[in-house]
Design a protein around this motif. Structure first.
Motif, PDB file in Angstrom:
ATOM      1  N   LEU A 145       0.824  -1.216   0.000  1.00  0.00           N
ATOM      2  CA  LEU A 145       0.000   0.000   0.000  1.00  0.00           C
ATOM      3  C   LEU A 145       0.860   1.270   0.000  1.00  0.00           C
ATOM      4  O   LEU A 145       0.407   2.321  -0.431  1.00  0.00           O
ATOM      5  CB  LEU A 145      -0.925   0.030   1.227  1.00  0.00           C
ATOM      6  CG  LEU A 145      -2.150  -0.847   1.183  1.00  0.00           C
ATOM      7  CD1 LEU A 145      -2.880  -0.798   2.530  1.00  0.00           C
ATOM      8  CD2 LEU A 145      -3.085  -0.435   0.051  1.00  0.00           C
ATOM      9  N   GLU A 164       3.515   3.093  -7.866  1.00  0.00           N
ATOM     10  CA  GLU A 164       3.140   2.274  -9.009  1.00  0.00           C
ATOM     11  C   GLU A 164       4.324   2.151  -9.958  1.00  0.00           C
ATOM     12  O   GLU A 164       5.177   3.048 -10.009  1.00  0.00           O
ATOM     13  CB  GLU A 164       1.937   2.894  -9.721  1.00  0.00           C
ATOM     14  CG  GLU A 164       0.685   2.830  -8.867  1.00  0.00           C
ATOM     15  CD  GLU A 164      -0.529   3.411  -9.551  1.00  0.00           C
ATOM     16  OE1 GLU A 164      -0.379   4.324 -10.400  1.00  0.00           O
ATOM     17  OE2 GLU A 164      -1.634   2.953  -9.214  1.00  0.00           O
ATOM     18  N   ILE A 191      -1.174   7.560  -2.498  1.00  0.00           N
ATOM     19  CA  ILE A 191      -1.451   6.996  -1.169  1.00  0.00           C
ATOM     20  C   ILE A 191      -2.697   7.633  -0.542  1.00  0.00           C
ATOM     21  O   ILE A 191      -3.373   6.984   0.253  1.00  0.00           O
ATOM     22  CB  ILE A 191      -0.219   7.018  -0.232  1.00  0.00           C
ATOM     23  CG1 ILE A 191       0.286   8.426   0.055  1.00  0.00           C
ATOM     24  CG2 ILE A 191       0.886   6.127  -0.805  1.00  0.00           C
ATOM     25  CD1 ILE A 191       1.410   8.471   1.080  1.00  0.00           C
ATOM     26  N   ARG A 220      -5.471   5.686  -2.029  1.00  0.00           N
ATOM     27  CA  ARG A 220      -5.512   4.363  -1.396  1.00  0.00           C
ATOM     28  C   ARG A 220      -6.040   4.432   0.038  1.00  0.00           C
ATOM     29  O   ARG A 220      -6.266   3.404   0.664  1.00  0.00           O
ATOM     30  CB  ARG A 220      -4.109   3.741  -1.388  1.00  0.00           C
ATOM     31  CG  ARG A 220      -3.624   3.303  -2.746  1.00  0.00           C
ATOM     32  CD  ARG A 220      -2.194   2.785  -2.656  1.00  0.00           C
ATOM     33  NE  ARG A 220      -1.714   2.294  -3.939  1.00  0.00           N
ATOM     34  CZ  ARG A 220      -0.434   1.995  -4.192  1.00  0.00           C
ATOM     35  NH1 ARG A 220       0.483   2.131  -3.240  1.00  0.00           N
ATOM     36  NH2 ARG A 220      -0.086   1.557  -5.380  1.00  0.00           N
ATOM     37  N   ARG A 221      -6.149   5.640   0.581  1.00  0.00           N
ATOM     38  CA  ARG A 221      -6.608   5.868   1.956  1.00  0.00           C
ATOM     39  C   ARG A 221      -5.768   5.069   2.964  1.00  0.00           C
ATOM     40  O   ARG A 221      -6.306   4.414   3.864  1.00  0.00           O
ATOM     41  CB  ARG A 221      -8.099   5.551   2.077  1.00  0.00           C
ATOM     42  CG  ARG A 221      -8.965   6.427   1.208  1.00  0.00           C
ATOM     43  CD  ARG A 221     -10.462   6.216   1.337  1.00  0.00           C
ATOM     44  NE  ARG A 221     -10.942   5.104   2.139  1.00  0.00           N
ATOM     45  CZ  ARG A 221     -11.313   3.919   1.654  1.00  0.00           C
ATOM     46  NH1 ARG A 221     -11.256   3.675   0.370  1.00  0.00           N
ATOM     47  NH2 ARG A 221     -11.766   2.974   2.466  1.00  0.00           N
ATOM     48  N   VAL A 222      -4.472   5.157   2.814  1.00  0.00           N
ATOM     49  CA  VAL A 222      -3.576   4.356   3.659  1.00  0.00           C
ATOM     50  C   VAL A 222      -3.722   4.682   5.138  1.00  0.00           C
ATOM     51  O   VAL A 222      -3.560   3.798   5.986  1.00  0.00           O
ATOM     52  CB  VAL A 222      -2.097   4.468   3.213  1.00  0.00           C
ATOM     53  CG1 VAL A 222      -1.904   3.939   1.800  1.00  0.00           C
ATOM     54  CG2 VAL A 222      -1.570   5.887   3.338  1.00  0.00           C
ATOM     55  N   ARG A 258      -6.465   2.472   6.258  1.00  0.00           N
ATOM     56  CA  ARG A 258      -6.271   1.030   6.046  1.00  0.00           C
ATOM     57  C   ARG A 258      -5.118   0.455   6.860  1.00  0.00           C
ATOM     58  O   ARG A 258      -5.038  -0.760   7.041  1.00  0.00           O
ATOM     59  CB  ARG A 258      -6.053   0.761   4.560  1.00  0.00           C
ATOM     60  CG  ARG A 258      -7.294   1.166   3.743  1.00  0.00           C
ATOM     61  CD  ARG A 258      -7.067   1.081   2.275  1.00  0.00           C
ATOM     62  NE  ARG A 258      -6.938  -0.311   1.857  1.00  0.00           N
ATOM     63  CZ  ARG A 258      -6.580  -0.673   0.633  1.00  0.00           C
ATOM     64  NH1 ARG A 258      -6.338   0.263  -0.284  1.00  0.00           N
ATOM     65  NH2 ARG A 258      -6.481  -1.936   0.313  1.00  0.00           N
TER      66      ARG A 258
END
Length: 148
Positions: free
Chosen positions: A68, A72, A97, A100-102, A105
């Motif tokens: 995560l 890329e 990121i 991705r809502r790191v 998460r």
């Protein structure tokens, strides 16, 4: 919850002795590998399978890969090939990121006494610094970031 201690480290331009010594001195409990490609780096001690063994055997340190927080492939390739400047790469990585809502998460307690690992020798132009600062700025708990 108590403050979180989060470090970052790169392995290029470092001997194994210096690399593992810095981790032990900082009392790192877990290395969190934020590289996109964990097995293709030139430093033999930093290939994921070998690194997990060395960390455990040398310092009793855990290892996990956290994709995560990895860039890329096309982002990383454009930056490494000098198609994209650092500022543009950093902006794209931070947007990635965020998308991705790191911060939602990943749990802060899983990063206490952890160390984000990437290949770059210095943190100032490495996504591991951006990831550590992003998490520090978004988690509700205080995070002390230290670049080893």
């Amino acid at each position: 919850m108590a403050d979180i201690t989060l470090a970052t480290i790169g392995f290029t331009q470092s001997s194994a002795e210096h690399f593992f010594g810095r981790l032990r001195e900082a009392e790192v409990a877990t290395v969190v590998d934020v590289r996109l490609r964990t097995g293709s780096q030139l430093a033999g001690f930093a290939k994921a399978r070998d690194l997990a063994y060395f960390l455990r055997a040398i310092g009793g340190i855990g290892y996990r890969h956290e994709p995560l927080l990895a860039p890329e492939p096309e982002m990383l390739d454009a930056y490494r090939k000098k198609v994209e400047r650092w500022d543009a790469y950093a902006d794209r990585y931070l947007a990635l990121i965020a998308a991705r809502r790191v911060e939602e998460r990943l749990r802060p307690e899983d990063f206490d006494r952890a160390c984000l690992l990437c290949s770059e020798a210095a943190a100032h132009h490495c996504h591991r610094r951006l990831a550590a600062e992003y998490l520090r700025d978004r988690w509700a708990v205080p995070v002390d970031v230290n670049h080893l």
